[in-house]
Motif scaffolding. Structure first.
Motif, mmCIF file in Angstrom:
data_model
loop_
_atom_site.group_PDB
_atom_site.id
_atom_site.type_symbol
_atom_site.label_atom_id
_atom_site.label_comp_id
_atom_site.label_asym_id
_atom_site.label_seq_id
_atom_site.Cartn_x
_atom_site.Cartn_y
_atom_site.Cartn_z
ATOM 1 N N GLY A 13 -79.633 20.833 29.182
ATOM 2 C CA GLY A 13 -80.798 20.306 28.473
ATOM 3 C C GLY A 13 -80.486 19.951 27.034
ATOM 4 O O GLY A 13 -80.890 18.900 26.543
ATOM 5 N N LEU A 14 -79.739 20.814 26.350
ATOM 6 C CA LEU A 14 -79.373 20.518 24.965
ATOM 7 C C LEU A 14 -78.428 19.323 24.892
ATOM 8 O O LEU A 14 -78.493 18.539 23.949
ATOM 9 C CB LEU A 14 -78.729 21.746 24.323
ATOM 10 C CG LEU A 14 -79.689 22.889 24.000
ATOM 11 C CD1 LEU A 14 -78.907 24.080 23.458
ATOM 12 C CD2 LEU A 14 -80.739 22.453 23.006
ATOM 13 N N THR A 15 -77.559 19.176 25.878
ATOM 14 C CA THR A 15 -76.651 18.026 25.900
ATOM 15 C C THR A 15 -77.424 16.729 26.079
ATOM 16 O O THR A 15 -77.173 15.737 25.392
ATOM 17 C CB THR A 15 -75.617 18.193 27.029
ATOM 18 O OG1 THR A 15 -74.916 19.416 26.832
ATOM 19 C CG2 THR A 15 -74.630 17.057 27.031
ATOM 20 N N VAL A 16 -78.389 16.742 27.004
ATOM 21 C CA VAL A 16 -79.180 15.530 27.252
ATOM 22 C C VAL A 16 -80.047 15.204 26.041
ATOM 23 O O VAL A 16 -80.159 14.045 25.640
ATOM 24 C CB VAL A 16 -80.041 15.714 28.521
ATOM 25 C CG1 VAL A 16 -81.051 14.589 28.658
ATOM 26 C CG2 VAL A 16 -79.146 15.764 29.754
ATOM 27 N N LEU A 17 -80.664 16.225 25.436
ATOM 28 C CA LEU A 17 -81.516 15.977 24.273
ATOM 29 C C LEU A 17 -80.695 15.591 23.047
ATOM 30 O O LEU A 17 -81.156 14.839 22.200
ATOM 31 C CB LEU A 17 -82.352 17.226 23.965
ATOM 32 C CG LEU A 17 -83.459 17.543 24.965
ATOM 33 C CD1 LEU A 17 -84.134 18.844 24.588
ATOM 34 C CD2 LEU A 17 -84.464 16.417 25.024
ATOM 35 N N GLY A 18 -79.481 16.113 22.941
ATOM 36 C CA GLY A 18 -78.658 15.832 21.773
ATOM 37 C C GLY A 18 -77.781 14.610 21.904
ATOM 38 O O GLY A 18 -77.043 14.283 20.978
ATOM 39 N N TRP A 19 -77.849 13.913 23.043
ATOM 40 C CA TRP A 19 -76.959 12.767 23.269
ATOM 41 C C TRP A 19 -77.189 11.643 22.265
ATOM 42 O O TRP A 19 -76.215 11.106 21.718
ATOM 43 C CB TRP A 19 -77.109 12.277 24.709
ATOM 44 C CG TRP A 19 -76.134 11.215 25.050
ATOM 45 C CD1 TRP A 19 -76.412 9.898 25.248
ATOM 46 C CD2 TRP A 19 -74.721 11.347 25.213
ATOM 47 N NE1 TRP A 19 -75.265 9.212 25.533
ATOM 48 C CE2 TRP A 19 -74.217 10.080 25.509
ATOM 49 C CE3 TRP A 19 -73.845 12.426 25.113
ATOM 50 C CZ2 TRP A 19 -72.860 9.868 25.733
ATOM 51 C CZ3 TRP A 19 -72.504 12.189 25.333
ATOM 52 C CH2 TRP A 19 -72.026 10.939 25.637
ATOM 53 N N GLN A 24 -75.128 8.685 17.387
ATOM 54 C CA GLN A 24 -75.296 8.278 15.989
ATOM 55 C C GLN A 24 -74.269 8.963 15.095
ATOM 56 O O GLN A 24 -73.774 8.365 14.139
ATOM 57 C CB GLN A 24 -76.702 8.602 15.508
ATOM 58 C CG GLN A 24 -77.762 7.690 16.087
ATOM 59 C CD GLN A 24 -79.126 7.975 15.533
ATOM 60 O OE1 GLN A 24 -79.334 8.986 14.862
ATOM 61 N NE2 GLN A 24 -80.068 7.100 15.827
ATOM 62 N N LEU A 25 -73.941 10.215 15.402
ATOM 63 C CA LEU A 25 -72.947 10.931 14.620
ATOM 64 C C LEU A 25 -71.578 10.273 14.752
ATOM 65 O O LEU A 25 -70.861 10.094 13.760
ATOM 66 C CB LEU A 25 -72.883 12.389 15.074
ATOM 67 C CG LEU A 25 -71.928 13.305 14.326
ATOM 68 C CD1 LEU A 25 -72.413 13.509 12.898
ATOM 69 C CD2 LEU A 25 -71.805 14.634 15.027
ATOM 70 N N LEU A 26 -71.200 9.882 15.970
ATOM 71 C CA LEU A 26 -69.914 9.216 16.167
ATOM 72 C C LEU A 26 -69.883 7.854 15.485
ATOM 73 O O LEU A 26 -68.863 7.476 14.890
ATOM 74 C CB LEU A 26 -69.636 9.065 17.668
ATOM 75 C CG LEU A 26 -69.317 10.361 18.397
ATOM 76 C CD1 LEU A 26 -69.203 10.104 19.891
ATOM 77 C CD2 LEU A 26 -68.047 10.986 17.871
ATOM 78 N N ALA A 27 -70.981 7.120 15.533
ATOM 79 C CA ALA A 27 -71.041 5.824 14.850
ATOM 80 C C ALA A 27 -70.916 6.004 13.336
ATOM 81 O O ALA A 27 -70.237 5.229 12.663
ATOM 82 C CB ALA A 27 -72.341 5.110 15.198
ATOM 83 N N ALA A 28 -71.562 7.042 12.804
ATOM 84 C CA ALA A 28 -71.484 7.301 11.364
ATOM 85 C C ALA A 28 -70.074 7.704 10.956
ATOM 86 O O ALA A 28 -69.575 7.281 9.908
ATOM 87 C CB ALA A 28 -72.482 8.379 10.978
ATOM 88 N N LEU A 29 -69.418 8.521 11.784
ATOM 89 C CA LEU A 29 -68.038 8.908 11.469
ATOM 90 C C LEU A 29 -67.110 7.701 11.505
ATOM 91 O O LEU A 29 -66.222 7.557 10.653
ATOM 92 C CB LEU A 29 -67.548 9.964 12.473
ATOM 93 C CG LEU A 29 -68.030 11.382 12.205
ATOM 94 C CD1 LEU A 29 -67.625 12.285 13.360
ATOM 95 C CD2 LEU A 29 -67.445 11.908 10.921
#
Length: 45
Positions: A13-19, A24-29
């Motif tokens: 559930g946390l993986t699906v909600l945090g996807w 966005q985190l990977l794009a920002a990095l």
């Protein structure tokens, strides 16, 4: 067995909600490191 199912469901559930946040985190990095390399390779001293 119940604990395993509960932990697995919570993790899934946390993986699906945090996807979207993870994308966005990977794009920002990527943008951050691209800007660092742009500054390093710029011809202006």
């Amino acid at each position: 067995m119940v604990e395993y199912v509960t932990v697995s469901a919570a993790f899934f559930g946390l993986t699906v909600l945090g996807w979207p946040f993870l994308l966005q985190l990977l794009a920002a990095l990527h943008r951050f490191f691209a800007s660092i390399y742009y500054v390093i390779q710029s011809p202006v001293p």
